[in-house]
Design a protein around this motif. Structure first.
Motif, mmCIF file in Angstrom:
data_model
loop_
_atom_site.group_PDB
_atom_site.id
_atom_site.type_symbol
_atom_site.label_atom_id
_atom_site.label_comp_id
_atom_site.label_asym_id
_atom_site.label_seq_id
_atom_site.Cartn_x
_atom_site.Cartn_y
_atom_site.Cartn_z
ATOM 1 N N PRO A 173 3.319 17.748 -0.126
ATOM 2 C CA PRO A 173 2.930 18.056 -1.525
ATOM 3 C C PRO A 173 1.261 18.227 -1.693
ATOM 4 N N PHE A 174 0.591 17.321 -1.084
ATOM 5 C CA PHE A 174 -0.863 17.269 -1.334
ATOM 6 C C PHE A 174 -1.447 18.391 -0.363
ATOM 7 N N VAL A 175 -1.177 18.744 0.655
ATOM 8 C CA VAL A 175 -1.686 19.901 1.317
ATOM 9 C C VAL A 175 -1.365 21.171 0.696
ATOM 10 N N GLU A 176 -0.097 21.239 0.068
ATOM 11 C CA GLU A 176 0.032 22.423 -0.754
ATOM 12 C C GLU A 176 -0.509 22.691 -1.897
ATOM 13 N N SER A 177 -1.131 21.425 -2.716
ATOM 14 C CA SER A 177 -1.737 21.696 -3.758
ATOM 15 C C SER A 177 -3.063 21.987 -3.731
ATOM 16 N N LEU A 178 -3.660 21.941 -2.310
ATOM 17 C CA LEU A 178 -4.952 22.443 -1.883
ATOM 18 C C LEU A 178 -4.900 24.035 -2.167
ATOM 19 N N ALA A 179 -4.089 24.733 -2.138
ATOM 20 C CA ALA A 179 -4.105 26.063 -2.162
ATOM 21 C C ALA A 179 -4.404 26.488 -3.649
ATOM 22 N N LEU A 180 -3.866 25.571 -4.728
ATOM 23 C CA LEU A 180 -4.156 25.838 -6.016
ATOM 24 C C LEU A 180 -5.582 25.419 -6.517
ATOM 25 N N SER A 181 -6.089 24.425 -6.025
ATOM 26 C CA SER A 181 -7.485 23.677 -6.307
ATOM 27 C C SER A 181 -8.092 23.218 -5.087
ATOM 28 N N MET A 182 -8.827 24.377 -4.276
ATOM 29 C CA MET A 182 -9.603 23.867 -2.914
ATOM 30 C C MET A 182 -10.780 23.207 -3.408
ATOM 31 N N PRO A 183 -11.016 22.003 -2.850
ATOM 32 C CA PRO A 183 -12.302 21.342 -2.807
ATOM 33 C C PRO A 183 -13.312 22.227 -2.237
ATOM 34 N N HIS A 184 -14.653 21.663 -2.427
ATOM 35 C CA HIS A 184 -15.707 22.377 -1.703
ATOM 36 C C HIS A 184 -15.801 22.101 0.018
ATOM 37 N N ARG A 185 -15.781 22.813 0.967
ATOM 38 C CA ARG A 185 -15.341 22.590 2.292
ATOM 39 C C ARG A 185 -16.718 22.293 2.885
ATOM 40 N N VAL A 186 -17.007 21.459 3.854
ATOM 41 C CA VAL A 186 -18.205 21.098 4.385
ATOM 42 C C VAL A 186 -17.985 21.454 5.986
ATOM 43 N N HIS A 187 -19.195 21.405 6.564
ATOM 44 C CA HIS A 187 -19.229 21.639 8.090
ATOM 45 C C HIS A 187 -18.688 20.370 8.915
ATOM 46 N N GLY A 188 -18.156 20.582 10.000
ATOM 47 C CA GLY A 188 -17.742 19.175 10.743
ATOM 48 C C GLY A 188 -16.262 18.826 10.905
ATOM 49 N N ALA A 234 0.795 -1.133 0.027
ATOM 50 C CA ALA A 234 -0.013 0.005 -0.046
ATOM 51 C C ALA A 234 0.834 1.218 0.017
ATOM 52 N N ALA A 235 2.072 1.221 0.581
ATOM 53 C CA ALA A 235 2.958 2.361 0.935
ATOM 54 C C ALA A 235 3.210 2.740 -0.552
ATOM 55 N N ALA A 236 3.576 1.846 -1.484
ATOM 56 C CA ALA A 236 4.016 2.074 -2.779
ATOM 57 C C ALA A 236 2.946 2.912 -3.625
ATOM 58 N N GLN A 237 1.723 2.868 -3.260
ATOM 59 C CA GLN A 237 0.887 3.618 -3.875
ATOM 60 C C GLN A 237 0.473 4.678 -3.418
ATOM 61 N N GLN A 238 1.026 5.272 -2.315
ATOM 62 C CA GLN A 238 0.646 6.558 -1.479
ATOM 63 C C GLN A 238 1.159 7.621 -1.798
ATOM 64 N N VAL A 239 0.477 8.719 -1.639
ATOM 65 C CA VAL A 239 0.724 10.106 -2.214
ATOM 66 C C VAL A 239 1.373 10.823 -0.967
ATOM 67 N N PRO A 240 2.460 11.739 -0.971
ATOM 68 C CA PRO A 240 2.912 12.371 0.080
ATOM 69 C C PRO A 240 2.278 13.297 0.549
ATOM 70 N N LEU A 241 2.275 13.419 1.973
ATOM 71 C CA LEU A 241 1.253 14.477 2.458
ATOM 72 C C LEU A 241 1.489 15.766 2.333
ATOM 73 N N ILE A 280 1.862 8.473 8.890
ATOM 74 C CA ILE A 280 1.465 10.003 9.164
ATOM 75 C C ILE A 280 1.952 10.736 7.926
ATOM 76 N N ASN A 281 2.931 10.443 7.208
ATOM 77 C CA ASN A 281 3.511 11.233 6.210
ATOM 78 C C ASN A 281 2.727 11.137 4.967
ATOM 79 N N ALA A 282 1.721 10.391 4.756
ATOM 80 C CA ALA A 282 1.027 9.860 3.463
ATOM 81 C C ALA A 282 -0.390 10.250 3.544
ATOM 82 N N VAL A 283 -0.891 10.633 2.300
ATOM 83 C CA VAL A 283 -2.364 10.745 2.423
ATOM 84 C C VAL A 283 -3.149 9.639 2.409
ATOM 85 N N PRO A 284 -4.013 9.287 3.465
ATOM 86 C CA PRO A 284 -4.879 8.341 3.646
ATOM 87 C C PRO A 284 -5.682 7.757 1.962
ATOM 88 N N HIS A 285 -5.681 6.536 1.816
ATOM 89 C CA HIS A 285 -6.518 6.135 0.798
ATOM 90 C C HIS A 285 -8.098 6.668 0.765
#
Length: 614
Positions: free
Chosen positions: A453-468, A444-451, A477-482
């Motif tokens: 760069p993923f957080v930095e990319s949110l500033a360029l294309s922020m998805p819709h945020r919902v309450h909660g 599974a680790a071989a398919q993971q996305v580093p955390l 902890i250093n990878a984005v959960p599937h």
């Protein structure tokens, strides 16, 4: 001391019901004689002194892991002792293997102890009236079914009477033995260790078979260390030296005195020590004592299972906390019912304590060997004891332990194979789950996305945020959960507050409060958090989140918090290093693993499970 009597000494305390009787079994090839009786008594007495008193009470009880004991705690302690860059890999693997072998053998012992203990107590009815013999098996089965049925209620209420009952037990069997010794004081000649040595030299051809029966007097000695976390070493030492050991020694010597005066009593010397009017009350007291002995082993199996789950050797199972005050009082339904089926099958298959004794001992003796070796590692590497003293001590204890292993191995074809088969299957389960889980996480680790760069990319294309608040469980902890990636892909939303949580099990019974939570803010309302727990603690995820909210002053409402987990299943690709049989076993365990909501204490109405194929 009284509480320790009720939990720790139940198994070894009920050994007089069958141990001395089996040493006199004519099948061993030893002719009955006064010298033989004294030699056997001497072997039992000095075995209790060397194996239980010197090894466990004086030496092994020092090896507490933050106050906890047991083979897995000792394994963790030994691993910590050799941890370092200079440790050779084979040393690390050997320590891990020793701990797993000892734990696996405990499951074999857990099957035999309730069966032989309760059956040997009920067999006392035959002494009162031979016509009651047909009722022995049904009564035994009824008691055992009742014992396993009440496990779901917990041992808190019943435990209050355990100590007084066992105190009464040791006093009664000790006084009964003392009375017989006063009638035949010549039996005290067995205190001379030369009697034991002389017996072995005289009956060298039969000595191994006899030692297998003598060992029955020591089964339960491992519980002194396994249950140390409940009471501490000092109460256990005091209870052994001033109550349990004197009661046992007097009773064994009393049985010896009885058969010296009346050789016909060898069929059941324990119950024949008592006058006819008291046999039935003693059967009732013995049944209560053996139920307590069985309860201790069953509770030990629950605790061992919980420890193995938290250390990554078993898949998640449903664990029920039966006490709000004592964390060690738990109930594992699947283990309880499997044990019940196995114990009932043993009673129906062997049908007598004498037949069961053939299957008893081999698992316990192997566990004692692993304890000796692991304790030696701890004494030398952690306590820094003198090398020569440690080597000599370990060699002495190991020589005795291995002698009993060889002696008990003679009984493998008579029933000992059963406990070894149970232990081998448990070991297969341990190693298959640990290896499969490790390989699955690596895949599974071989398919993971580093955390980051993923957080930095949110500033360029922020998805819709919902309450909660969304809590995503992930082992890295250093990878984005599937689960987070799937949520973004399919739902195209992100909660206004996101917590990425790694739950880390430590090789220590409990984790200090200051080290329990570690969190860092990644930006955009995202937190990366690590929560730690010991193998004697429950991984309660909502409680971890409450601690985070308190420490970081976050506004987290339980009603608007969702927990996301990935439920992994094996894909079609083979796992490297696992043959098809073990791969199929791992896949079966993975499919039948307990729900994350049960294991992590997550409310079912707040849990979102997403599939993940590895």
């Amino acid at each position: 001391m009284i509480a320790a009597l009720g939990v720790v000494f139940g198994d070894i305390g009920t050994s007089p019901l069958y141990a001395f009787k089996e040493t006199l079994n004519p099948d061993h090839g030893v002719a009955f004689s006064p010298d033989a009786v004294l030699g056997l008594l001497s072997l039992i007495f000095w075995g209790l002194t060397f194996v239980v008193t010197l090894k466990y009470v004086v030496f092994v009880l020092r090896a507490d892991h933050d106050g906890e004991g047991g083979i897995l705690a000792l394994q963790a302690l030994a691993r910590n002792a050799v941890a370092g860059t200079r440790t050779r890999p084979w040393v690390w693997k050997a320590i891990g293997a020793l701990g797993l072998v000892g734990a696996a053998m405990f499951y074999g012992d857990s099957l035999i102890t309730p069966a032989i203990s309760v059956l040997s107590a009920v067999e006392g009815l035959e002494v009162e009236a031979h016509a009651l013999k047909p009722f022995v098996i049904p009564i035994t089965l009824l008691i055992l079914v009742g014992l396993f049925a009440v496990q779901r209620q917990g041992t808190g209420v019943v435990g209050k009477v355990f100590g007084p009952v066992m105190l009464l037990w040791f006093l009664v069997i000790g006084l009964a033995g003392l009375w017989q010794v006063l009638q035949q004081p010549q039996v005290l000649a067995a205190l001379d260790p030369r009697r034991a040595a002389g017996f072995l030299l005289t009956h060298h051809a039969q000595s191994l078979a006899v030692l297998g029966a003598v060992f029955l007097a020591f089964t339960g000695g491992e519980a002194l260390y396994a249950d140390m976390g409940h009471f501490g070493a000092r109460p256990i030492r005091l209870a052994w030296m001033f109550l349990a050991l004197p009661g046992l020694a007097l009773n064994y010597f009393g049985q010896g005195a009885l058969v010296l005066a009346n050789p016909a009593a060898v069929d059941n010397p324990f119950f024949r020590m008592f006058p006819g009017w008291s046999v039935l009350p003693m059967v009732v007291l013995a049944a209560m004592a053996t139920v307590i002995a069985s309860q201790a082993v069953i509770s030990g199996a629950f605790s061992l299972t919980a420890q193995a789950m938290r250390m990554g050797y078993l898949p998640r199972m449903r664990v029920v906390q039966t006490s709000g005050e004592a964390i060690g009082q738990i109930y594992v339904p699947s283990v309880n019912w499997l044990l019940m089926v196995g114990v009932l099958a043993l009673v129906l298959g062997f049908r007598s304590s004498s037949a069961l004794s053939a299957a008893y001992g081999i698992a316990v003796s192997v566990t004692m060997v692993t304890t000796t070796l692991l304790a030696g590692v701890v004494a030398f590497k952690l306590w820094h004891w003198n090398r020569v003293a440690v080597v000599l001590g370990v060699l002495a204890f190991a020589a005795v332990d291995l002698g009993f292993v060889v002696a008990n191995s003679l009984k493998i074809h008579e029933g000992g194979w059963l406990t070894l088969a149970v232990a081998a299957f448990a070991l297969l389960i341990f190693t298959t789950w640990a290896k499969g889980r490790r390989l699955g996480l690596a895949a599974a680790a071989a398919q993971q996305v580093p955390l980051e760069p993923f957080v930095e990319s949110l500033a360029l294309s922020m998805p819709h945020r919902v309450h909660g608040t969304a809590v995503f469980l992930n082992p890295d902890i250093n990878a984005v959960p599937h689960a987070l990636l799937h949520n973004l892909k399919h739902n195209q939303v992100l909660h206004e507050q996101v917590i990425l949580l790694r739950v880390e099990a430590r090789d220590t019974p409990r984790v200090d409060a200051q080290q329990r939570i570690e969190a860092r803010f990644m930006g955009h309302g995202i937190w990366a958090m690590t929560a730690r727990h010991g193998f004697m603690e429950r991984a309660n995820v909502p409680e971890f989140i409450r601690i985070l909210a308190y420490q970081k002053t976050l506004a987290i409402e339980s009603m608007s918090t969702s927990y996301f987990v990935s439920r992994a299943t094996l894909g079609d690709k083979p796992l490297p290093g696992m043959n098809p049989v073990r791969r199929a076993l791992f896949a079966w365990m993975q499919r039948n693993a307990g729900r994350a909501s049960d294991y992590f204490g997550i409310p079912g109405n707040s849990l979102v499970e997403l599939g993940q194929r590895t």
